[in-house]
Design an enzyme around this catalytic site. Sequence first.
Site, PDB file in Angstrom:
ATOM      1  N   GLY A  70       7.178   3.243  -5.120  1.00 46.80           N
ATOM      2  CA  GLY A  70       6.378   4.468  -5.105  1.00 46.80           C
ATOM      3  C   GLY A  70       5.218   4.397  -4.141  1.00 46.80           C
ATOM      4  N   GLU A 127      14.248  -4.836 -11.966  1.00 50.58           N
ATOM      5  CA  GLU A 127      13.144  -3.998 -12.473  1.00 50.58           C
ATOM      6  C   GLU A 127      13.018  -4.103 -13.984  1.00 50.58           C
ATOM      7  OE1 GLU A 127      13.128   0.055 -10.988  1.00 50.58           O
ATOM      8  OE2 GLU A 127      12.184   0.795 -12.826  1.00 50.58           O
ATOM      9  N   ASP A 172      18.461  -0.721  -2.257  1.00 49.84           N
ATOM     10  CA  ASP A 172      17.466  -0.248  -3.220  1.00 49.84           C
ATOM     11  C   ASP A 172      18.175   0.103  -4.543  1.00 49.84           C
ATOM     12  OD1 ASP A 172      14.859   0.344  -3.939  1.00 49.84           O
ATOM     13  OD2 ASP A 172      14.825   2.327  -3.036  1.00 49.84           O
ATOM     14  N   HIS A 173      17.409   0.460  -5.571  1.00 47.40           N
ATOM     15  CA  HIS A 173      17.909   0.778  -6.922  1.00 47.40           C
ATOM     16  C   HIS A 173      19.422   1.000  -7.028  1.00 47.40           C
ATOM     17  CE1 HIS A 173      13.811   1.534  -8.407  1.00 47.40           C
ATOM     18  NE2 HIS A 173      13.607   1.959  -7.179  1.00 47.40           N
TER      19      HIS A 173
HETATM   20  P1  13P Z   1       8.379   6.649  -2.518  1.00 46.31           P
HETATM   21  O1  13P Z   1       9.542   7.596  -2.417  1.00 46.31           O
HETATM   22  O2  13P Z   1       7.325   7.126  -3.429  1.00 46.31           O
HETATM   23  O3  13P Z   1       7.874   6.264  -1.176  1.00 46.31           O
HETATM   24  O4  13P Z   1       8.942   5.313  -3.222  1.00 46.31           O
HETATM   25  C1  13P Z   1       9.930   4.576  -2.582  1.00 46.31           C
HETATM   26  C2  13P Z   1      10.501   3.539  -3.473  1.00 46.31           C
HETATM   27  O5  13P Z   1       9.836   2.955  -4.299  1.00 46.31           O
HETATM   28  C3  13P Z   1      11.927   3.213  -3.278  1.00 46.31           C
HETATM   29  O6  13P Z   1      12.426   2.398  -4.287  1.00 46.31           O
END
Ligand code: 13P
Length: 292
Positions: free
Chosen positions: A210, A134, A82-83
Amino acid sequence: MPLVPMKPMLRQAQAAKYAIAAFNMIDYNSARAIVDGATELNAPIIVQVSVKTIKLWGHQSIAGWVKSLAGETHIPVALHLDHCKDLAVIQGCIDAGWTSVMYDGSAFPYEENLARTREAYDLARNAGVGLEAEIGAIGGTEDDKFVAEDEAILAKVDECVSFCEALPDLAVFAPAIGTAHGEYKGEPKIAYDRLEKIVELTGMPIALHGGTGLTEAQFHRCICSGCAKVNISTMHKKRFIDGFIDLRGRDPRQKEPIPFIQAQYEAMKEDVRDMVETFGGTGRAEEAAAAA
Ligand code: 13P
């Protein structure tokens, strides 16, 4: 089966109008809950990992856990980062066997985001690994990243088009469309029109960031509009903690750790099943595996 790349599965999911859940794992027990929850529903799944989690456990342990869980199930499992804005962490994931990674250059102006993302794109592609990128700025807190509500910026459609033209082989694209990481303070204003336009003009499968706190109707509308990957982290973290606390409340004299681990596992798995079901992933393992 061995880990699979997420890109072909996401294209298939987008065409069939469902989405693959991507849960941010925390430890082995959480990864087990994610993979087992999806297995029980015969659904494809993405296990994704935040940079902080990698810093805690190390690339090799995490890759070992998720590869062994994938090896014990018939459903397709992708391992995704992730990110991340650190190319060394990305390289570590590539070397350890991640099947895709995210480079997040969204804090930079468009041209710089594109230039930096291109470096990660080349790195990943040369290794046969998928890349998520992104544009715009998704609000809220994720890992060490915080974007205040008034600094969240919706992705511009023309920039999305030129970005995806410049990097046509992205595994999945993450434009900011009004959702936010963490708990929502008010009703999210999701820019559905913009999402639809971006999908129409780029043809990319979209990652919905999100996910925690969105309603079933919001998920469905986003998925119908082209979101093929839905990220869930905050909800999973909460269940991780509550699983322990709830058992302590129910059985204060319990002194053995394994019942706590099992209670935590069941709590996390329940949410995984709920989300997979909501996103339409149930029963899709074979078609997703065939695409991969
Ligand atoms: P939430 O923490 O809102 O579930 O979002 C997770 C997310 O988008 C991880 O990149």
